[in-house]
Design a protein around this motif. Structure first.
Motif, PDB file in Angstrom:
ATOM      1  N   HIS A 537      -2.742  57.326   4.576  1.00 29.00           N
ATOM      2  CA  HIS A 537      -1.524  58.104   4.749  1.00 29.00           C
ATOM      3  C   HIS A 537      -1.036  58.095   6.190  1.00 29.00           C
ATOM      4  CE1 HIS A 537      -2.077  59.415   0.679  1.00 29.00           C
ATOM      5  NE2 HIS A 537      -3.231  59.973   0.950  1.00 29.00           N
ATOM      6  N   ASP A 538      -1.410  57.064   6.952  1.00 27.86           N
ATOM      7  CA  ASP A 538      -0.993  57.006   8.349  1.00 27.86           C
ATOM      8  C   ASP A 538       0.475  56.628   8.452  1.00 27.86           C
ATOM      9  OD1 ASP A 538      -2.355  57.008  11.177  1.00 27.86           O
ATOM     10  OD2 ASP A 538      -0.912  55.361  11.204  1.00 27.86           O
ATOM     11  N   ILE A 539       1.162  57.214   9.441  1.00 29.13           N
ATOM     12  CA  ILE A 539       2.580  56.915   9.627  1.00 29.13           C
ATOM     13  C   ILE A 539       2.791  55.432   9.958  1.00 29.13           C
ATOM     14  CG2 ILE A 539       2.466  57.560  12.075  1.00 29.13           C
ATOM     15  CD1 ILE A 539       5.462  57.990   9.645  1.00 29.13           C
ATOM     16  N   GLY A 540       1.789  54.809  10.571  1.00 29.13           N
ATOM     17  CA  GLY A 540       1.910  53.390  10.881  1.00 29.13           C
ATOM     18  C   GLY A 540       2.063  52.534   9.642  1.00 29.13           C
ATOM     19  N   LEU A 541       1.488  52.992   8.522  1.00 27.41           N
ATOM     20  CA  LEU A 541       1.612  52.248   7.279  1.00 27.41           C
ATOM     21  C   LEU A 541       3.057  52.252   6.799  1.00 27.41           C
ATOM     22  CD1 LEU A 541      -0.164  50.649   5.358  1.00 27.41           C
ATOM     23  CD2 LEU A 541      -0.594  52.740   4.075  1.00 27.41           C
ATOM     24  N   ASP A 542       3.763  53.357   7.017  1.00 26.44           N
ATOM     25  CA  ASP A 542       5.197  53.397   6.713  1.00 26.44           C
ATOM     26  C   ASP A 542       5.937  52.333   7.512  1.00 26.44           C
ATOM     27  OD1 ASP A 542       4.802  55.436   4.975  1.00 26.44           O
ATOM     28  OD2 ASP A 542       5.968  56.938   6.071  1.00 26.44           O
ATOM     29  N   HIS A 543       5.576  52.186   8.776  1.00 26.68           N
ATOM     30  CA  HIS A 543       6.231  51.190   9.619  1.00 26.68           C
ATOM     31  C   HIS A 543       5.902  49.774   9.153  1.00 26.68           C
ATOM     32  CE1 HIS A 543       6.565  54.205  13.219  1.00 26.68           C
ATOM     33  NE2 HIS A 543       7.157  54.625  12.121  1.00 26.68           N
ATOM     34  N   LEU A 544       4.674  49.554   8.702  1.00 30.35           N
ATOM     35  CA  LEU A 544       4.319  48.237   8.170  1.00 30.35           C
ATOM     36  C   LEU A 544       5.192  47.908   6.969  1.00 30.35           C
ATOM     37  CD1 LEU A 544       2.200  45.847   8.335  1.00 30.35           C
ATOM     38  CD2 LEU A 544       0.985  47.053   6.514  1.00 30.35           C
ATOM     39  N   HIS A 545       5.415  48.914   6.120  1.00 25.04           N
ATOM     40  CA  HIS A 545       6.257  48.694   4.940  1.00 25.04           C
ATOM     41  C   HIS A 545       7.703  48.423   5.324  1.00 25.04           C
ATOM     42  CE1 HIS A 545       3.142  51.124   2.396  1.00 25.04           C
ATOM     43  NE2 HIS A 545       2.778  49.864   2.597  1.00 25.04           N
ATOM     44  N   GLU A 546       8.140  48.983   6.435  1.00 21.86           N
ATOM     45  CA  GLU A 546       9.492  48.679   6.909  1.00 21.86           C
ATOM     46  C   GLU A 546       9.628  47.202   7.250  1.00 21.86           C
ATOM     47  OE1 GLU A 546      10.614  51.148  10.190  1.00 21.86           O
ATOM     48  OE2 GLU A 546       9.896  52.979   9.213  1.00 21.86           O
ATOM     49  N   GLN A 547       8.535  46.643   7.794  1.00 18.62           N
ATOM     50  CA  GLN A 547       8.570  45.232   8.186  1.00 18.62           C
ATOM     51  C   GLN A 547       8.347  44.291   7.011  1.00 18.62           C
ATOM     52  OE1 GLN A 547       9.401  44.804  11.309  1.00 18.62           O
ATOM     53  NE2 GLN A 547       9.153  46.970  11.846  1.00 18.62           N
ATOM     54  N   PHE A 548       7.443  44.679   6.106  1.00 17.71           N
ATOM     55  CA  PHE A 548       6.999  43.748   5.066  1.00 17.71           C
ATOM     56  C   PHE A 548       7.256  44.237   3.646  1.00 17.71           C
ATOM     57  CE2 PHE A 548       4.379  42.774   8.797  1.00 17.71           C
ATOM     58  CZ  PHE A 548       4.598  41.409   8.915  1.00 17.71           C
ATOM     59  N   GLY A 549       8.028  45.309   3.511  1.00 18.46           N
ATOM     60  CA  GLY A 549       8.401  45.773   2.185  1.00 18.46           C
ATOM     61  C   GLY A 549       7.378  46.698   1.553  1.00 18.46           C
ATOM     62  N   GLU A 550       7.759  47.303   0.413  1.00 10.27           N
ATOM     63  CA  GLU A 550       6.853  48.189  -0.307  1.00 10.27           C
ATOM     64  C   GLU A 550       5.564  47.452  -0.651  1.00 10.27           C
ATOM     65  OE1 GLU A 550       7.143  51.478  -1.093  1.00 10.27           O
ATOM     66  OE2 GLU A 550       8.851  51.379   0.282  1.00 10.27           O
ATOM     67  N   ASN A 551       4.448  48.140  -0.415  1.00  7.48           N
ATOM     68  CA  ASN A 551       3.115  47.565  -0.658  1.00  7.48           C
ATOM     69  C   ASN A 551       2.847  46.332   0.193  1.00  7.48           C
ATOM     70  OD1 ASN A 551       2.535  49.513  -2.695  1.00  7.48           O
ATOM     71  ND2 ASN A 551       3.797  48.317  -4.118  1.00  7.48           N
ATOM     72  N   ALA A 552       3.671  46.177   1.262  1.00  8.06           N
ATOM     73  CA  ALA A 552       3.494  45.059   2.202  1.00  8.06           C
ATOM     74  C   ALA A 552       3.490  43.711   1.501  1.00  8.06           C
ATOM     75  CB  ALA A 552       2.214  45.260   3.018  1.00  8.06           C
ATOM     76  N   THR A 553       4.346  43.576   0.479  1.00 10.83           N
ATOM     77  CA  THR A 553       4.381  42.323  -0.282  1.00 10.83           C
ATOM     78  C   THR A 553       4.778  41.130   0.584  1.00 10.83           C
ATOM     79  OG1 THR A 553       6.628  42.874  -0.972  1.00 10.83           O
ATOM     80  CG2 THR A 553       4.832  43.454  -2.486  1.00 10.83           C
ATOM     81  N   GLY A 554       5.499  41.403   1.686  1.00 11.67           N
ATOM     82  CA  GLY A 554       5.915  40.316   2.568  1.00 11.67           C
ATOM     83  C   GLY A 554       4.764  39.608   3.255  1.00 11.67           C
ATOM     84  N   LEU A 555       3.587  40.233   3.246  1.00 10.04           N
ATOM     85  CA  LEU A 555       2.430  39.593   3.867  1.00 10.04           C
ATOM     86  C   LEU A 555       1.961  38.367   3.085  1.00 10.04           C
ATOM     87  CD1 LEU A 555       0.227  42.627   5.017  1.00 10.04           C
ATOM     88  CD2 LEU A 555       1.492  41.024   6.468  1.00 10.04           C
ATOM     89  N   LYS A 556       2.494  38.183   1.881  1.00  8.93           N
ATOM     90  CA  LYS A 556       2.115  36.993   1.106  1.00  8.93           C
ATOM     91  C   LYS A 556       2.506  35.713   1.832  1.00  8.93           C
ATOM     92  CE  LYS A 556       6.394  36.983  -1.633  1.00  8.93           C
ATOM     93  NZ  LYS A 556       6.983  37.185  -2.971  1.00  8.93           N
TER      94      LYS A 556
END
Length: 596
Positions: A537-556
């Motif tokens: 639940h870290d706020i940084g995870l929200d920022h990661l999702h901003e960069q790579f989308g919900e669930n960080a799918t962009g990391l694929k």
């Protein structure tokens, strides 16, 4: 310090200061600051508080030591046995005697280095009790400064219980994950026998003090401090007292701590007033070789200075056996000292050494024990100046044949690790933990962002469902306006994430996303090993999702990046299982890069 003339302050800012001279003794590390002008014959020994308070006061001690050097006074600050960079020791049941013996060894070391005739003790918190005991055994003590002294041990332990809860709550740590056994604050546990000894302390029962001069800096709203000052007046001929201005701002949080410069100036003036003229010329012994390593179970640690003018201080930890992995560069978080939150970096470095992985932990300029760069801004977090410090650290590793290396950092240290990996090809790997951001808009105020950083929406929701939170909100103990603004910010960012598919159609909406994505592409092109670690639940995870989308799918698009989410962990990775996950990732990357 307060009271300097403008011209003198400007002249001081132009000088490149060296870090203090590291020395080792009695299983611990000391930092000796020699007199910068002809020595006065009187030296100063710093006696630190314990735990979280010690971490907050670390930078203040360094500033005081530098100011004392400018008036001809050498000084030594050190870690008690089992704390900071000292070797771990078993709790042998002797209570505070263990720390008293470390302090006595520090006196001997300071004597050999400075040749002092007279000694002044500057203490804070629990260090005041150690100072009293030293004065009973030493004849050279001319004065003791008591900063926020622990007058009643029982009251102090109750205060630590409240302090612990406030710190854990501030980190968003769930009650079930709090460490409440024994006396534990900010992941640091006081040895049981020391806690038992502290419980029995009562400075109001002192019948004598082995020093003719005393200074008491009293905390606002703590009448016990004033009572102790009046009691001290019945024991020694000369006692001064003053308000410890800035105490609460100093010990609230090392990330946003404000140095108590008025209090520092008051200490400096008191020291000058009691210095006795030496009876003979005093010489300073700096001809000794580099500090001897401290040797523990499978590791040896050497305190080092490096960079231009030896301006940066750190500790190099190496395996006693063969080196089998790449070297980990452990970066500091915010203004935490290099030992890490709850000594996390110390524990990690020594565990890595067991697997043949060397490491270097150090304070960047103007953090902890490393002086600031000349004319650099006071606020160094998220600044480009810190990247120079990482480059100097890599120079040290290269000079000692300790490459390849990889960078490891949490929060602001994670941001610095990402930027360092981008800029220095000697970084073969990157581990970033709960970074607030990968890109920093330099028009944004760092101070404001640190003081009012929002949490994740899930954290806000969980806290608002707690009865205690509602009571504090109703009672005015929570800044409702700031909380609502932070929630609005988080909601707005979540809306941006949902609109992320529009970025490809409207590039002007991308904002800070483009340099982050291009940065990851550049690292991937260089085949930099990358591991991203987040608390659930870290706020940084929200920022990661901003960069790579919900669930960080962009990391694929970056198949070699490992993403690890740690459930029910706070920003600082307080739960032991969270730290095990962190250590595992660092260990595996070190071994993996060592095989390349």
């Amino acid at each position: 310090m307060a009271g300097w003339g403008a011209a003198e302050q400007h002249d001081k800012s132009k000088r490149m200061k060296a870090a203090a001279v590291p020395v080792t003794f009695a299983g611990t590390v000391g930092l000796f600051t020699p007199a910068a002008v002809p020595p006065s014959g009187t030296a100063v020994l710093f006696l630190s508080p314990w735990g979280f308070e010690e971490m907050c006061v670390r930078k203040f001690w360094r500033i005081l030591a530098e100011d004392l050097a400018d008036i001809g006074m050498s000084s030594l600050r050190f870690d008690y046995a089992g704390t900071g960079d000292a070797l771990d020791v078993a709790d042998d049941g002797r209570g505070l005697v263990l720390w008293e013996e470390t302090a006595l060894a520090a006196v001997s070391t300071l004597k050999s280095l400075s040749g002092f005739e007279r000694l002044i003790l500057i203490s804070q918190g629990l260090g005041g009790t150690i100072a009293v005991r030293l004065s009973e055994r030493l004849s050279e003590v001319d004065g003791i400064a008591f900063l926020a002294p622990v007058v009643s041990g029982r009251a102090y332990l109750r205060e630590l219980t409240v302090w612990s809860k406030m710190i854990d709550e501030g980190m968003g740590l769930p009650e079930a994950q709090r460490q409440t056994e024994g006396v534990t604050v900010a992941s640091l546990r006081m040895p049981d026998s020391i806690a038992d000894a502290v419980k029995k302390l009562n400075l109001m029962t002192l019948s004598a003090l082995g020093a003719p001069n005393g200074l008491v800096l009293m905390r606002p709203g703590r009448p016990g401090d004033a009572d102790f000052s009046r009691h001290l007046e019945t024991l020694v001929p000369h006692v001064e007292q003053a308000t410890y201005e800035g105490y609460d701002d100093l010990v609230s949080n090392p990330t946003v701590a404000v140095m108590p410069m008025v209090a520092g100036h008051r200490i400096l003036e008191w020291v000058k007033s009691i210095v006795v003229k030496p009876t003979a010329a005093v010489s300073i012994n700096l001809m000794r070789p580099d500090a001897e390593p401290l040797v523990g179970d499978g590791f040896r640690e050497t305190p080092v200075r490096f960079g231009a003018g030896e301006r940066i201080y750190g500790v190099l930890c190496e395996p006693i056996g063969a080196r089998t992995g790449a070297t980990a560069l452990l970066l500091t978080t915010a203004y935490d000292r290099h030992a890490g939150w709850g000594r996390m970096s110390v524990a990690m470095a020594r565990a890595l050494a067991h697997d043949g992985i060397a490491s270097l932990r150090f304070d960047t300029a103007n953090v902890g024990d490393s002086p600031p760069l000349p004319d650099a801004p006071e606020q160094v977090l998220y600044s480009r100046d810190q990247q120079r410090d990482v480059a100097d650290a890599l120079d040290l590793l290269e000079a000692r044949n300790l490459l390849p290396a990889f960078v490891v950092g949490r929060c602001s240290g994670g941001y610095l690790a990402f930027q360092a990996a981008l800029r220095d090809i000697r970084c073969n790997g990157l581990i970033t933990v709960n970074p607030y951001s990968f890109f920093w808009d330099e028009t944004q105020s760092v101070d404001e962002a640190l003081r009012f950083a929002p949490r994740s929406l899930e954290t806000y929701g969980r806290k608002f469902l707690q009865l205690e939170t509602l009571k504090r909100l109703y009672g005015g103990q929570i800044d409702a306006g700031s909380a609502m603004r932070n929630m609005a910010t988080v909601l707005a960012r979540r809306a941006v994430r949902l609109c992320r598919p529009l970025f490809s159609l409207f590039p002007f909406l991308a904002g800070a996303r483009e340099p982050v994505i291009s940065g990851f592409h550049a690292l991937a092109k260089r085949r930099v090993d990358i591991s991203l670690i987040y608390s659930a639940h870290d706020i940084g995870l929200d920022h990661l999702h901003e960069q790579f989308g919900e669930n960080a799918t962009g990391l694929k698009h970056f198949p070699d990046i490992r993403l690890t989410i740690i459930p029910e962990a706070d920003h600082n990775l307080t739960p032991p299982y969270a730290r095990k996950v962190y250590l595992r990732e660092v260990r595996e990357m070190g071994l993996r890069l060592g095989r390349r």
